[in-house]
Design a protein around this motif. Structure first.
Motif, short mmCIF file in Angstrom:
data_model
loop_
_atom_site.label_atom_id
_atom_site.label_comp_id
_atom_site.label_asym_id
_atom_site.label_seq_id
_atom_site.Cartn_x
_atom_site.Cartn_y
_atom_site.Cartn_z
N ASP A 40 0.87 -1.17 0.00
CA ASP A 40 0.00 0.00 0.00
C ASP A 40 0.91 1.22 0.00
N GLY A 41 1.07 1.81 -1.17
CA GLY A 41 2.00 2.93 -1.28
C GLY A 41 3.41 2.46 -0.99
N LEU A 42 4.01 3.01 0.05
CA LEU A 42 5.37 2.62 0.43
C LEU A 42 5.39 1.67 1.63
N THR A 43 4.22 1.12 1.98
CA THR A 43 4.13 0.20 3.10
C THR A 43 3.97 -1.23 2.59
N PHE A 44 4.78 -2.12 3.15
CA PHE A 44 4.73 -3.55 2.82
C PHE A 44 4.28 -4.29 4.06
N ILE A 45 3.30 -5.16 3.91
CA ILE A 45 2.79 -5.95 5.03
C ILE A 45 2.69 -7.41 4.59
N THR A 46 3.15 -8.30 5.44
CA THR A 46 2.97 -9.73 5.24
C THR A 46 2.28 -10.29 6.47
N ILE A 47 1.23 -11.06 6.24
CA ILE A 47 0.53 -11.75 7.31
C ILE A 47 0.82 -13.23 7.14
N GLU A 48 1.39 -13.81 8.18
CA GLU A 48 1.80 -15.22 8.13
C GLU A 48 1.19 -15.96 9.31
N ARG A 49 0.75 -17.18 9.05
CA ARG A 49 0.29 -18.07 10.12
C ARG A 49 1.01 -19.40 9.93
N TRP A 50 1.64 -19.86 11.02
CA TRP A 50 2.42 -21.09 10.99
C TRP A 50 1.91 -22.03 12.07
N ALA A 51 2.02 -23.31 11.82
CA ALA A 51 1.48 -24.33 12.73
C ALA A 51 2.08 -24.23 14.13
N ASP A 52 3.36 -23.88 14.22
CA ASP A 52 4.01 -23.73 15.53
C ASP A 52 5.34 -23.01 15.36
N GLN A 53 6.00 -22.75 16.46
CA GLN A 53 7.26 -22.01 16.42
C GLN A 53 8.35 -22.77 15.69
N VAL A 54 8.34 -24.09 15.79
CA VAL A 54 9.36 -24.91 15.13
C VAL A 54 9.32 -24.70 13.61
N VAL A 55 8.13 -24.74 13.01
CA VAL A 55 8.06 -24.57 11.56
C VAL A 55 8.33 -23.12 11.15
N LEU A 56 7.96 -22.16 12.00
CA LEU A 56 8.30 -20.76 11.70
C LEU A 56 9.80 -20.56 11.73
N ASP A 57 10.48 -21.12 12.73
CA ASP A 57 11.94 -21.02 12.79
C ASP A 57 12.59 -21.66 11.57
N LYS A 58 12.05 -22.80 11.15
CA LYS A 58 12.57 -23.47 9.95
C LYS A 58 12.38 -22.57 8.72
N HIS A 59 11.21 -21.93 8.61
CA HIS A 59 10.94 -21.00 7.50
C HIS A 59 11.96 -19.86 7.51
N LEU A 60 12.18 -19.26 8.68
CA LEU A 60 13.09 -18.11 8.78
C LEU A 60 14.53 -18.47 8.47
N ALA A 61 14.89 -19.74 8.57
CA ALA A 61 16.25 -20.19 8.30
C ALA A 61 16.47 -20.55 6.83
N GLN A 62 15.42 -20.50 6.01
CA GLN A 62 15.53 -20.88 4.61
C GLN A 62 16.46 -19.93 3.84
N ASP A 63 17.26 -20.49 2.95
CA ASP A 63 18.20 -19.69 2.15
C ASP A 63 17.49 -18.63 1.33
N HIS A 64 16.28 -18.92 0.79
CA HIS A 64 15.62 -17.95 -0.06
C HIS A 64 15.24 -16.69 0.71
N LEU A 65 15.09 -16.76 2.01
CA LEU A 65 14.83 -15.55 2.80
C LEU A 65 16.12 -14.79 3.07
N LYS A 66 17.19 -15.51 3.27
CA LYS A 66 18.49 -14.88 3.55
C LYS A 66 19.04 -14.16 2.32
N ASN A 67 18.64 -14.60 1.13
CA ASN A 67 19.23 -14.08 -0.10
C ASN A 67 18.42 -12.95 -0.74
N ILE A 68 17.39 -12.47 -0.08
CA ILE A 68 16.60 -11.38 -0.64
C ILE A 68 17.38 -10.09 -0.56
#
Length: 76
Positions: A45-73
Motif C-alpha cells: 500500500d504505497g510505500l508500506t509492505f505488510i505480510t501476514i503469516e500463520r504457521w502451525a508452531d514455532q518450530v516450523v516458523l523457525d525453519k521457515h526463517l532459516a531458509q536460504d531464499h529468505l536470507k538471499n533477498i
C-alpha cells in the motif's frame, strides 16, 4: 499453538514493483509449499509492505526463517 506473524516495513521509493515480484515468489513458490504454513499473504500500500503469516508452531516458523531464499533477498 498457531503462530501469527505480521511483518510491516517501509519500501524504498521506486522499489514497489521489485518487492511485489519478490513477494509473489515467496508467497506462491516457497511459503505455500513449506510444511506448517497455514497462511502467507503480502500486501503493498504505497510505500508500506505488510505480510501476514500463520504457521502451525514455532518450530516450523523457525525453519521457515532459516531458509536460504529468505536470507538471499536483496533490494539494491
Amino acid at each position: 499453538t498457531v503462530i501469527t506473524a505480521i511483518v510491516k516495513g517501509l519500501i524504498r521509493n521506486g522499489k514497489q514493483e521489485e518487492l511485489r515480484r519478490i513477494a509473489n515468489i515467496l508467497q506462491h513458490e516457497y511459503a505455500a509449499k513449506e510444511d506448517g504454513c497455514i497462511q502467507y499473504e503480502s500486501y503493498i500500500d504505497g510505500l508500506t509492505f505488510i505480510t501476514i503469516e500463520r504457521w502451525a508452531d514455532q518450530v516450523v516458523l523457525d525453519k521457515h526463517l532459516a531458509q536460504d531464499h529468505l536470507k538471499n533477498i536483496s533490494l539494491s
